[in-house]
Design a protein around this motif. Structure first.
Motif, PDB file in Angstrom:
ATOM      1  N   ASP A 196       0.818  -1.214   0.000  1.00 55.51           N
ATOM      2  CA  ASP A 196       0.000   0.000   0.000  1.00 55.51           C
ATOM      3  C   ASP A 196       0.851   1.263   0.000  1.00 55.51           C
ATOM      4  O   ASP A 196       0.357   2.340  -0.348  1.00 55.51           O
ATOM      5  CB  ASP A 196      -0.962   0.000   1.189  1.00 55.51           C
ATOM      6  N   VAL A 197       2.117   1.157   0.413  1.00 52.84           N
ATOM      7  CA  VAL A 197       3.041   2.290   0.366  1.00 52.84           C
ATOM      8  C   VAL A 197       4.391   1.796  -0.134  1.00 52.84           C
ATOM      9  O   VAL A 197       4.728   0.616   0.017  1.00 52.84           O
ATOM     10  CB  VAL A 197       3.212   2.973   1.747  1.00 52.84           C
ATOM     11  N   ASP A 198       5.197   2.708  -0.697  1.00 53.60           N
ATOM     12  CA  ASP A 198       6.474   2.309  -1.270  1.00 53.60           C
ATOM     13  C   ASP A 198       7.660   2.640  -0.356  1.00 53.60           C
ATOM     14  O   ASP A 198       8.768   2.873  -0.808  1.00 53.60           O
ATOM     15  CB  ASP A 198       6.679   2.971  -2.638  1.00 53.60           C
ATOM     16  N   VAL A 199       7.425   2.642   0.951  1.00 56.35           N
ATOM     17  CA  VAL A 199       8.461   3.048   1.895  1.00 56.35           C
ATOM     18  C   VAL A 199       9.401   1.897   2.217  1.00 56.35           C
ATOM     19  O   VAL A 199       9.025   0.723   2.117  1.00 56.35           O
ATOM     20  CB  VAL A 199       7.836   3.604   3.192  1.00 56.35           C
ATOM     21  N   PRO A 200      10.639   2.189   2.652  1.00 56.21           N
ATOM     22  CA  PRO A 200      11.585   1.136   3.042  1.00 56.21           C
ATOM     23  C   PRO A 200      11.263   0.593   4.431  1.00 56.21           C
ATOM     24  O   PRO A 200      10.376   1.105   5.132  1.00 56.21           O
ATOM     25  CB  PRO A 200      12.930   1.872   3.022  1.00 56.21           C
ATOM     26  N   LEU A 201      12.002  -0.422   4.845  1.00 58.02           N
ATOM     27  CA  LEU A 201      11.784  -0.989   6.175  1.00 58.02           C
ATOM     28  C   LEU A 201      12.233  -0.034   7.273  1.00 58.02           C
ATOM     29  O   LEU A 201      11.542   0.113   8.290  1.00 58.02           O
ATOM     30  CB  LEU A 201      12.538  -2.318   6.314  1.00 58.02           C
ATOM     31  N   LEU A 202      13.369   0.607   7.067  1.00 57.10           N
ATOM     32  CA  LEU A 202      13.986   1.429   8.104  1.00 57.10           C
ATOM     33  C   LEU A 202      14.060   2.886   7.675  1.00 57.10           C
ATOM     34  O   LEU A 202      13.890   3.211   6.508  1.00 57.10           O
ATOM     35  CB  LEU A 202      15.394   0.896   8.410  1.00 57.10           C
ATOM     36  N   GLY A 203      14.309   3.773   8.629  1.00 57.53           N
ATOM     37  CA  GLY A 203      14.498   5.178   8.317  1.00 57.53           C
ATOM     38  C   GLY A 203      13.306   6.037   8.685  1.00 57.53           C
ATOM     39  O   GLY A 203      12.318   5.570   9.250  1.00 57.53           O
ATOM     40  N   LEU A 204      13.400   7.312   8.330  1.00 58.91           N
ATOM     41  CA  LEU A 204      12.423   8.312   8.734  1.00 58.91           C
ATOM     42  C   LEU A 204      11.016   7.982   8.288  1.00 58.91           C
ATOM     43  O   LEU A 204      10.043   8.247   8.999  1.00 58.91           O
ATOM     44  CB  LEU A 204      12.837   9.690   8.193  1.00 58.91           C
ATOM     45  N   HIS A 205      10.867   7.419   7.091  1.00 57.88           N
ATOM     46  CA  HIS A 205       9.555   7.058   6.574  1.00 57.88           C
ATOM     47  C   HIS A 205       9.359   5.542   6.568  1.00 57.88           C
ATOM     48  O   HIS A 205       8.499   5.031   5.848  1.00 57.88           O
ATOM     49  CB  HIS A 205       9.363   7.611   5.161  1.00 57.88           C
ATOM     50  N   GLY A 206      10.155   4.820   7.341  1.00 58.25           N
ATOM     51  CA  GLY A 206      10.059   3.374   7.386  1.00 58.25           C
ATOM     52  C   GLY A 206       8.917   2.883   8.245  1.00 58.25           C
ATOM     53  O   GLY A 206       8.084   3.655   8.740  1.00 58.25           O
TER      54      GLY A 206
END
Length: 394
Positions: A196-206
């Motif tokens: 549903d989202v293209d965000v990575p596993l880790l980080g600010l938007h993870g």
């Protein structure tokens, strides 16, 4: 004027179909002469199976799986036979990990488990499907798919993988015994994660920093989860060994393989379920695009003068793989204006304009309107749609 109404669901208050009907009703009140067509959409989260079944048909297989807290809960697998006799099984991870399955006072993503998704995947494979599509989104979990892996046979009895994201900081490679065997077992199945989202596993938007708070985590717990998922990722890649293709240009192949998998677009979807599925060899794809292609959205948009889409909150997440972004992209391709009606709009004109949106309208702008919208979501959306129609209808 021909208008296509193609919204997502509205955050637990309205399904995509209910939202489409509310917008249609309001629009027809203000512009009764318009040709209104509806096309409810989904992005991999809640409503994924219902949306696909409405257009693809297929048979629903009832199953029972574990909820995020371990209670038994009903779920389903959608089995669709293609013209060439190829069988595809679709599952909706929210059936097993959905936020609505956990009472508000019990929401704690350090403890909730994705084990039920593993049971759904097992049921999908058991149908004989050559292709299994797992819709990701709307989860109450933040365990990077560890519980899912355990339910598929990774680790042994009492595995820490079943204890939620908070326990992953203590996981070592030996706790993932059997991971390579499960990955090999699924080699004959095309496994897709519809994110549903293209965000990575880790980080600010993870998974942790970006979404743990809405699942009940405190800021301190979100930080702990970030560290735990990072530790788990390295342990999992070490357990896979050369089953994951290393980056030979890097001096530390295991480290680079972990970085590659955690940074995949969609790895952070559904509390990191995207990452867990990637460990099994799944290909991560945008769920909104998969649904859009299945319902021939581009063709439908090309045949109208205006497209109206919407969702509960139009915010930064909307531009990272959500339905609104998929609709705007396809509308822009054929020069059809796309307008958004959302419960709340948290993006500025510059942001939504750059995404190809021609107009964005909030159902609720004041605290009183928010309260009224929660009490009567369909009525408030209908009234807002009527006002938008007065602006856009010819």
């Amino acid at each position: 004027m021909r208008v296509l109404i193609a919204p997502d669901g509205f955050g637990g208050t309205l399904t995509a179909r209910q939202a489409a009907e509310a917008i249609r009703a309001g629009w027809s009140e203000a512009a009764p002469g318009d040709d209104l067509r509806t096309c409810p959409l989904a992005d991999g989260g809640p409503g994924f199976l219902d949306t696909l079944r409405a257009d693809l048909g297929g048979d629903l297989l009832a199953v029972t799986v574990r909820s995020p807290l371990g209670a038994l809960t009903p779920a389903a697998v959608l089995v669709v036979e293609a013209d060439d006799a190829t069988r595809t099984a679709y599952v909706e991870s929210a059936h097993a990990t959905g936020l609505t399955l956990v009472p508000r006072e019990q929401r704690d993503p350090t403890r909730t488990s994705s084990a039920g998704v593993g049971e759904l995947v097992r049921a999908a494979v058991a149908t004989g499907a050559r292709r299994v599509v797992v819709g990701l989104g709307g989860s109450a979990t933040n365990d990077a798919g560890a519980g899912m892996l355990a339910a598929l046979g990774v680790g042994g009895p009492g595995s820490p993988l079943m204890r939620g994201g908070g326990a992953l900081s203590a996981v070592e490679p030996h706790d993932l015994a059997g991971l390579r065997a499960v990955r090999e077992e699924l080699r004959g199945v095309e496994l897709l994660a519809a994110c549903d989202v293209d965000v990575p596993l880790l980080g600010l938007h993870g998974a942790s920093a970006g979404f743990a708070a809405q699942k009940g985590a405190t800021p301190e717990q979100a930080q702990d989860l970030e560290r735990a998922l990072g530790h788990f990722a390295h342990a999992a890649v070490a357990a896979l060994g050369d089953a994951v293709r290393p980056d030979l240009l890097q001096p530390r192949a295991a480290t680079s393989a972990a970085a590659r998998l955690t940074s995949l677009p969609g790895a952070g979807a559904a509390g990191g379920l995207g990452f867990g599925l990637a460990l099994l060899g799944a290909r991560l794809v945008p769920g909104s695009a998969l649904v859009a292609d299945a319902v021939h959205l581009a063709h439908r948009i090309a045949d109208v003068d205006l497209v109206v889409t919407g969702e509960g909150t139009f915010d930064w997440q909307s531009l990272h793989g959500k339905v609104v972004a998929a609709v705007a992209e396809r509308a822009l391709d054929v020069a059809v204006p796309a307008v958004v009606i959302a419960g709340q709009v948290e993006l500025g004109r510059r942001e939504w304009g750059a995404a190809g949106v021609a107009g964005a309208y909030a159902v609720a702008q004041s605290p009183a309107e928010v309260e009224a919208s929660m009490a009567d979501p369909a009525g408030m959306l209908r009234r807002r749609a009527a006002r938008v129609a007065q602006t856009w209808s010819r």
